[in-house]
Enzyme design. Structure first.
Site, PDB file in Angstrom:
ATOM      1  N   GLY A 194       0.760  -1.248   0.000  1.00  0.00           N
ATOM      2  CA  GLY A 194       0.000   0.000   0.000  1.00  0.00           C
ATOM      3  C   GLY A 194       0.784   1.287   0.000  1.00  0.00           C
ATOM      4  N   PRO A 224       4.558  -5.143  -0.900  1.00  0.00           N
ATOM      5  CA  PRO A 224       4.524  -3.941  -1.727  1.00  0.00           C
ATOM      6  C   PRO A 224       4.345  -4.266  -3.210  1.00  0.00           C
ATOM      7  CG  PRO A 224       6.792  -4.435  -1.103  1.00  0.00           C
ATOM      8  CD  PRO A 224       5.923  -5.478  -0.437  1.00  0.00           C
ATOM      9  N   GLY A 225       3.523  -3.499  -3.880  1.00  0.00           N
ATOM     10  CA  GLY A 225       3.351  -3.646  -5.323  1.00  0.00           C
ATOM     11  C   GLY A 225       3.772  -2.353  -6.006  1.00  0.00           C
ATOM     12  N   ARG A 271      -5.919   3.692 -15.431  1.00  0.00           N
ATOM     13  CA  ARG A 271      -5.983   4.446 -14.174  1.00  0.00           C
ATOM     14  C   ARG A 271      -6.624   5.828 -14.321  1.00  0.00           C
ATOM     15  NH1 ARG A 271      -2.272   5.918 -11.468  1.00  0.00           N
ATOM     16  NH2 ARG A 271      -3.128   5.421  -9.449  1.00  0.00           N
ATOM     17  N   TYR A 310      -9.854   5.840 -11.951  1.00  0.00           N
ATOM     18  CA  TYR A 310      -9.725   6.548 -10.667  1.00  0.00           C
ATOM     19  C   TYR A 310      -9.534   8.048 -10.840  1.00  0.00           C
ATOM     20  CZ  TYR A 310      -7.729   1.872  -9.531  1.00  0.00           C
ATOM     21  OH  TYR A 310      -7.451   0.542  -9.406  1.00  0.00           O
ATOM     22  N   CYS A 364     -13.733   4.692 -28.223  1.00  0.00           N
ATOM     23  CA  CYS A 364     -15.012   5.400 -28.337  1.00  0.00           C
ATOM     24  C   CYS A 364     -15.683   5.568 -26.981  1.00  0.00           C
ATOM     25  CB  CYS A 364     -15.911   4.646 -29.304  1.00  0.00           C
ATOM     26  SG  CYS A 364     -15.099   4.393 -30.877  1.00  0.00           S
ATOM     27  N   GLU A 365     -15.063   6.352 -26.110  1.00  0.00           N
ATOM     28  CA  GLU A 365     -15.596   6.672 -24.791  1.00  0.00           C
ATOM     29  C   GLU A 365     -15.064   8.056 -24.441  1.00  0.00           C
ATOM     30  OE1 GLU A 365     -17.061   4.420 -22.331  1.00  0.00           O
ATOM     31  OE2 GLU A 365     -16.814   2.557 -23.456  1.00  0.00           O
ATOM     32  N   TYR A 411      -0.011  -1.242 -12.185  1.00  0.00           N
ATOM     33  CA  TYR A 411      -1.432  -1.208 -12.555  1.00  0.00           C
ATOM     34  C   TYR A 411      -1.628  -0.540 -13.916  1.00  0.00           C
ATOM     35  CZ  TYR A 411      -1.541  -2.485  -7.671  1.00  0.00           C
ATOM     36  OH  TYR A 411      -1.293  -3.113  -6.477  1.00  0.00           O
TER      37      TYR A 411
HETATM   38  C1  LIG Z   1      -2.986  -5.004  -4.097  1.00  0.00           C
HETATM   39  C2  LIG Z   1      -2.474  -5.638  -2.876  1.00  0.00           C
HETATM   40  C3  LIG Z   1      -1.180  -5.369  -2.429  1.00  0.00           C
HETATM   41  C4  LIG Z   1      -0.267  -4.378  -3.097  1.00  0.00           C
HETATM   42  O1  LIG Z   1      -0.719  -3.065  -2.941  1.00  0.00           O
HETATM   43  P1  LIG Z   1       0.208  -1.855  -3.446  1.00  0.00           P
HETATM   44  O2  LIG Z   1      -0.600  -0.650  -3.138  1.00  0.00           O
HETATM   45  O3  LIG Z   1       0.426  -2.039  -4.896  1.00  0.00           O
HETATM   46  O4  LIG Z   1       1.474  -1.912  -2.658  1.00  0.00           O
HETATM   47  C5  LIG Z   1      -0.729  -6.054  -1.313  1.00  0.00           C
HETATM   48  N1  LIG Z   1      -1.518  -6.947  -0.661  1.00  0.00           N
HETATM   49  C6  LIG Z   1      -2.780  -7.214  -1.068  1.00  0.00           C
HETATM   50  C7  LIG Z   1      -3.594  -8.198  -0.318  1.00  0.00           C
HETATM   51  C8  LIG Z   1      -3.301  -6.571  -2.176  1.00  0.00           C
HETATM   52  O5  LIG Z   1      -4.551  -6.836  -2.555  1.00  0.00           O
END
Ligand SMILES: *Cc1c(COP(=O)(O)O)cnc(C)c1O
Length: 419
Positions: A242, A277-278, A315, A319, A345-346, A373
């Site tokens: 997150g 982390p993603g 995105r 969002y 077409c949006e 993402y």
């Molecule tokens: C999406 C997700 C993440 C990664 O979130 P980021 O905001 O990209 O760091 C980690 N854990 C879970 C369970 C998720 O669904």
């Protein structure tokens, strides 16, 4: 200055590491996602170094960007993985990921996905409901296995992020409430083919403040104490992902400060610390390269119609997210205010509104901070083949995903035979 250390102007031409983006466009075409291997590596190392001598495991959240070249890079750096589907599990294995470092999240794991993960022998299932726990227990029994489990607890803290990516409030679909978690852990005897090895939470994405993380980890520690007081042995604490990134003027905590805060909060806990982390590992390591097809000047607005669209980068449409859009060549011509839009077409198909740009037909633009993402949320809407992906390493550009062909898109479709 681009503001992104691995994407800089050299002789007024924007480059990925040492490779001019112009050259990548000529070789691989547009739209094209481009990732900097150095930026990916540095982000991972920043997390890993910040943990210094704390027992930890970084589980990269695969859904942020699941290209197997990126998974392979992280696997070689020692990363674990957070997956949310059987498909992601297969990607991680194909990329050389270590099963013993995989955690499996998600509210709707199917029986087939559970079987696959049990067969492969992953580190842990992050279970989100009692119904799921029962299903997992039954499948593990059928397979003669014990399923390692963390309950995903919903700590009911406000992540203060976009409502679509906030997951830790009690009205969200994720996890179980903290008070129920205690009862479920205590009912372990009902699930003899499950072993409760961890405790897990994840409160949302693109968080730009430390405080919600601190609140969540405090709640988790309180819970951990209660579980231990009841004689349960918990081996790891998973604090989810997150951490936000800077898209424009956000000021998220640094990776160092974020990890330091988690370590400080949990200093007295002996458990191994996991994070997932993603975005913060890949977001600023990637861009989307696109070419201006047409300029259209109406009495109300100027439009730059580019060859990337909402199907490539969702995105902004989904969002209302902001991505910097930079010219690949800066020649000092007079700038005008543009809406940068795709061919779909949006009306919701846009990459950026009100951008001051000096443009000519055929120019290249770089949509920044598109590593997370971006490609992973892309679709074939309007029968648009998905973009190519390239990983740059120093002065070399490696194709890591070929541009899709129309034949590939329709290969699985068929017209019913007449009788
Ligand atoms: C999406 C997700 C993440 C990664 O979130 P980021 O905001 O990209 O760091 C980690 N854990 C879970 C369970 C998720 O669904």
């Amino acid at each position: 200055m681009s503001g992104f250390p691995q994407f800089v102007y050299r002789n007024r031409a924007l480059c990925a590491e040492s490779v001019p983006l112009q050259q990548i466009a000529e070789e691989f075409g547009t739209p094209c996602y481009i990732y900097s291997r150095a930026a990916l590596t540095q982000a991972y190392q920043a997390f890993n170094t910040a943990f210094s001598n704390r027992d930890h495991l970084i589980c990269y959240a695969v859904k942020a960007n699941s290209n197997i070249a990126i998974l392979n890079l992280f696997a070689r750096l020692g990363s674990g993985f957070d997956i949310v589907s059987g498909g992601e599990l297969q990607r991680v294995i194909k990329a050389g990921g270590n099963p013993a470092k995989i955690v499996f999240s998600g509210v709707g794991k199917t029986a087939q996905e559970m079987r696959m993960a049990l067969g492969i022998g992953i580190l842990c299932f992050n279970v989100e409901s009692e119904a799921e726990l029962s299903a997992l227990n039954r499948i593990a029994q059928e397979m003669g296995k014990i399923a390692p489990v963390s309950l995903r607890v919903n700590p009911d803290v406000d992540a203060k992020t976009h409502p679509y990516i906030s997951t830790g409030l009690k009205e969200n679909k994720f996890g179980v409430p903290a008070d129920e978690a205690i009862r479920i852990y205590r009912s372990a005897h009902l699930y003899p083919h499950v072993s409760f090895t961890g405790l897990d939470c994840h409160i949302g994405s693109q968080l730009t403040e430390l405080d919600p993380f601190v609140q969540a980890s405090n709640k988790m520690l309180g819970l951990l104490d209660q579980l231990q007081a009841q004689g349960l042995t918990i081996h790891h604490l998973d604090l989810g992902g997150g951490l936000g990134i800077r898209y424009t003027n956000e000021t998220p905590p640094s990776i160092q400060n974020y990890v330091a805060a988690l370590c400080a909060q949990t200093a007295h806990a002996k458990q191994r610390l996991l994070i997932e982390p993603g975005r913060s590992l890949v977001g600023n390591a990637g861009i989307l390269l696109t070419r201006v097809e047409y300029l259209k000047h109406t009495s109300a607005r100027n439009f730059a119609i580019v060859d990337a669209a909402m199907n490539d980068l969702m995105r902004p449409s989904l969002y209302d997210a902001y991505h910097d859009i930079l010219p690949v060549q800066t020649d000092g011509a007079a700038a005008q205010m543009y809406h940068v839009v795709g061919p779909v077409c949006e009306t919701g198909d846009f990459l950026g509104h009100d951008r001051q740009l000096a443009l000519q037909q055929g120019d290249l633009l770089a949509v920044m901070s598109a590593g997370a993402y971006g490609m992973s949320m892309s679709s074939n809407y309007n029968t648009r083949p998905r973009a190519a992906e390239v990983m740059v390493d120093g002065d070399t550009a490696h194709l890591i995903r070929q541009r899709e062909t129309i034949d590939q898109l329709i290969a699985t479709e068929q017209i019913p035979s007449e009788n």
